[in-house]
Design an enzyme around this catalytic site. Structure first.
Site, PDB file in Angstrom:
ATOM      1  N   ASP A 162      48.253  49.623  30.092  1.00  0.00           N
ATOM      2  CA  ASP A 162      49.340  50.259  29.337  1.00  0.00           C
ATOM      3  C   ASP A 162      49.285  49.800  27.885  1.00  0.00           C
ATOM      4  O   ASP A 162      49.476  50.587  26.950  1.00  0.00           O
ATOM      5  CB  ASP A 162      50.690  49.885  29.956  1.00  0.00           C
ATOM      6  CG  ASP A 162      50.702  50.158  31.445  1.00  0.00           C
ATOM      7  OD1 ASP A 162      50.789  51.330  31.828  1.00  0.00           O
ATOM      8  OD2 ASP A 162      50.584  49.197  32.228  1.00  0.00           O
ATOM      9  N   HIS A 190      54.419  47.928  35.548  1.00  0.00           N
ATOM     10  CA  HIS A 190      53.333  48.887  35.376  1.00  0.00           C
ATOM     11  C   HIS A 190      53.717  50.145  36.135  1.00  0.00           C
ATOM     12  O   HIS A 190      53.407  50.296  37.317  1.00  0.00           O
ATOM     13  CB  HIS A 190      52.002  48.335  35.895  1.00  0.00           C
ATOM     14  CG  HIS A 190      50.951  49.420  36.001  1.00  0.00           C
ATOM     15  ND1 HIS A 190      50.431  50.047  34.907  1.00  0.00           N
ATOM     16  CD2 HIS A 190      50.386  50.006  37.078  1.00  0.00           C
ATOM     17  CE1 HIS A 190      49.583  50.980  35.309  1.00  0.00           C
ATOM     18  NE2 HIS A 190      49.536  50.978  36.622  1.00  0.00           N
TER      19      HIS A 190
HETATM   20  P1  NAX Z   1      39.770  53.193  45.481  1.00  0.00           P
HETATM   21  O1  NAX Z   1      40.508  53.894  46.561  1.00  0.00           O
HETATM   22  O2  NAX Z   1      38.580  53.825  44.859  1.00  0.00           O
HETATM   23  O3  NAX Z   1      39.295  51.778  46.026  1.00  0.00           O
HETATM   24  C1  NAX Z   1      40.139  50.903  46.695  1.00  0.00           C
HETATM   25  C2  NAX Z   1      39.292  50.014  47.571  1.00  0.00           C
HETATM   26  O4  NAX Z   1      40.150  49.022  48.124  1.00  0.00           O
HETATM   27  C3  NAX Z   1      38.618  50.754  48.733  1.00  0.00           C
HETATM   28  O5  NAX Z   1      37.266  50.370  48.797  1.00  0.00           O
HETATM   29  C4  NAX Z   1      39.416  50.265  49.928  1.00  0.00           C
HETATM   30  O6  NAX Z   1      38.612  50.213  51.112  1.00  0.00           O
HETATM   31  C5  NAX Z   1      39.806  48.874  49.473  1.00  0.00           C
HETATM   32  N1  NAX Z   1      40.942  48.296  50.197  1.00  0.00           N
HETATM   33  C6  NAX Z   1      42.045  48.911  50.677  1.00  0.00           C
HETATM   34  N2  NAX Z   1      42.816  48.039  51.316  1.00  0.00           N
HETATM   35  C7  NAX Z   1      42.202  46.834  51.233  1.00  0.00           C
HETATM   36  C8  NAX Z   1      42.503  45.551  51.721  1.00  0.00           C
HETATM   37  N3  NAX Z   1      43.597  45.334  52.450  1.00  0.00           N
HETATM   38  N4  NAX Z   1      41.651  44.544  51.431  1.00  0.00           N
HETATM   39  C9  NAX Z   1      40.539  44.765  50.726  1.00  0.00           C
HETATM   40  N5  NAX Z   1      40.177  45.963  50.250  1.00  0.00           N
HETATM   41  C10 NAX Z   1      41.012  46.993  50.508  1.00  0.00           C
HETATM   42  O7  NAX Z   1      40.872  52.822  44.394  1.00  0.00           O
HETATM   43  P2  NAX Z   1      40.675  52.415  42.859  1.00  0.00           P
HETATM   44  O8  NAX Z   1      40.625  53.632  42.036  1.00  0.00           O
HETATM   45  O9  NAX Z   1      39.578  51.430  42.754  1.00  0.00           O
HETATM   46  O10 NAX Z   1      42.095  51.730  42.570  1.00  0.00           O
HETATM   47  C11 NAX Z   1      42.468  50.527  43.173  1.00  0.00           C
HETATM   48  C12 NAX Z   1      43.928  50.206  42.891  1.00  0.00           C
HETATM   49  O11 NAX Z   1      44.157  50.061  41.497  1.00  0.00           O
HETATM   50  C13 NAX Z   1      44.922  51.285  43.345  1.00  0.00           C
HETATM   51  O12 NAX Z   1      46.003  50.641  44.000  1.00  0.00           O
HETATM   52  C14 NAX Z   1      45.396  51.886  42.056  1.00  0.00           C
HETATM   53  O13 NAX Z   1      46.691  52.437  42.179  1.00  0.00           O
HETATM   54  C15 NAX Z   1      45.377  50.701  41.152  1.00  0.00           C
HETATM   55  N6  NAX Z   1      45.397  50.948  39.706  1.00  0.00           N
HETATM   56  C16 NAX Z   1      46.112  50.095  38.937  1.00  0.00           C
HETATM   57  C17 NAX Z   1      46.170  50.195  37.560  1.00  0.00           C
HETATM   58  C18 NAX Z   1      46.952  49.222  36.736  1.00  0.00           C
HETATM   59  O14 NAX Z   1      47.037  49.413  35.523  1.00  0.00           O
HETATM   60  N7  NAX Z   1      47.576  48.198  37.299  1.00  0.00           N
HETATM   61  C19 NAX Z   1      45.475  51.314  36.868  1.00  0.00           C
HETATM   62  C20 NAX Z   1      44.385  51.935  37.680  1.00  0.00           C
HETATM   63  C21 NAX Z   1      44.667  52.076  39.141  1.00  0.00           C
HETATM   64  O15 NAX Z   1      45.470  53.217  39.333  1.00  0.00           O
END
Ligand code: NAX
Length: 329
Positions: A162, A190
């Site tokens: 952000d 966030h």
């Molecule tokens: P993806 O869905 O591409 O990847 C997530 C990965 O996490 C997958 O490989 C999944 O198998 C794994 N996973 C799920 N549960 C798990 C667990 N209990 N233990 C270990 N691994 C696990 O998502 P991606 O685009 O990489 O985003 C990841 C996270 O970042 C999401 O929650 C998203 O909302 C968040 N974000 C946060 C942002 C921020 O500014 N704080 C911005 C970007 C993003 O939206």
């Protein structure tokens, strides 16, 4: 040469992971002289994809990559970890309420908090990226500190994306170099309620607020643009922001570890009560960092508009905390 630092990354097979891991291994997180060991956590069904990512890491022949561990067991992933980037989270599925999202993630971060509390390096620095990141960080912290080893202040949430989004909007509006912009703050959660506050921003000694001189732009354009940027990227790309999120995660941890050299950066940190934010809530604050420690920038005047915005984002965080209270009892 230096001893390797252990960096745990969760969600290693995901799209943020794919942008993040290569930059960490290239030395962009901890410095070009600091070897790293990557400890990768993902779900059992993602282990094959993690293997593929590791094959690519190997094929980069990174001189600083001293080892890689892949696991679906949090207790293994966080063992002796010095840094943890908690990226993996449960995404919101079709028909899923906000409340369900909160509870599903609370379960994940309870388990990971317990693993960190028991097995990580006691000085571990944790950044939570997975959403809702402030509350997920809050949960991991509350659970982890019960084991009496790790420090509550070392659990942080990511507001840096952000912050960077706001910087680039201000640069475009003023025509100034993004690197010239100093002293931005993003207060709060966030989420679209975050309050990007440019009242203190300067560019080469000029007050950016005076350069812009347009209160309506702040309310009608700037804040909505920054607040809804994530949604705009999903709309354009068909996928949520990943490279920019990984970049922000690197900025956050690099500045925390290596120092911000007097500059303000935004970190979501457990409140110490500053600015009337209840203690313990993970809230975006302006901080400076030095010797691996952050310090909240104190004494900023909060005008009526700012207070109103801070109250809104705080109320949302308090509501989220209320929603997971039973799970932490
Ligand atoms: P993806 O869905 O591409 O990847 C997530 C990965 O996490 C997958 O490989 C999944 O198998 C794994 N996973 C799920 N549960 C798990 C667990 N209990 N233990 C270990 N691994 C696990 O998502 P991606 O685009 O990489 O985003 C990841 C996270 O970042 C999401 O929650 C998203 O909302 C968040 N974000 C946060 C942002 C921020 O500014 N704080 C911005 C970007 C993003 O939206």
């Amino acid at each position: 040469s230096k001893a390797p630092v252990r960096v745990a990354v969760t969600g290693a097979a995901g799209q943020i992971g794919y942008s993040l891991l290569f930059r960490i291994a290239a030395g962009e997180l901890l410095g070009k002289d600091q070897p790293v060991i990557l400890q990768l956590l993902d779900l059992p069904q993602a282990q094959k994809a993690v293997k593929g990512v590791i094959m690519e890491l190997e094929d980069c022949a990174f001189p600083l990559l001293a080892g890689v561990v892949a696991t679906d067991d949090p207790n293994v992933a966080f063992k002796d970890a010095n840094i943890a980037l908690l990226v993996g989270a449960r995404p919101r599925g079709p028909g899923m309420e906000r409340k369900d999202l909160l509870t599903e993630n609370a379960k994940i971060f309870t388990v990971q908090g317990a693993a960190i509390g028991q097995y990580a390096d006691p000085d571990i620095k944790v950044l939570v990226v997975g959403n809702p990141c402030n509350t997920n960080a809050y949960i991991a912290k509350e659970v982890a500190v019960k084991y009496g080893r790790v420090k509550a202040k070392n659990f942080t949430g990511m507001l840096r994306l952000d912050h960077n989004r706001a910087l680039s909007q201000l640069a475009a509006k003023t025509g100034r170099d993004v690197a010239s912009l100093k002293s931005l703050v993003v207060w709060g959660n966030h989420s679209p309620t975050m309050y990007a506050d440019y009242r203190y921003v300067t560019s080469n000694g000029d007050k950016v607020k005076a350069l812009i001189n347009d209160e309506a732009w702040n309310k009608d354009v700037f804040l909505p643009t920054v607040g809804k940027r994530g949604a705009a990227i999903i709309e354009a790309r068909g996928l949520s922001s990943a490279a920019s999120a990984a970049n922000a995660a690197i900025d956050h941890v690099r500045d925390w570890v290596l120092g911000s050299k007097g500059e303000w950066v935004t970190m979501g940190i457990p409140s110490d009560g500053s600015y009337g934010i209840p203690e313990g809530i993970i809230f975006g604050f302006p901080v400076t960092t030095e010797n691996g420690e952050y310090k909240i920038v104190q004494g900023l005047e909060i005008d009526a508009f700012s207070q109103e915005r801070i109250n809104i984002t705080l109320a949302e965080l308090q509501e989220e905390r209320e929603g997971v209270k039973d799970l932490l009892a």
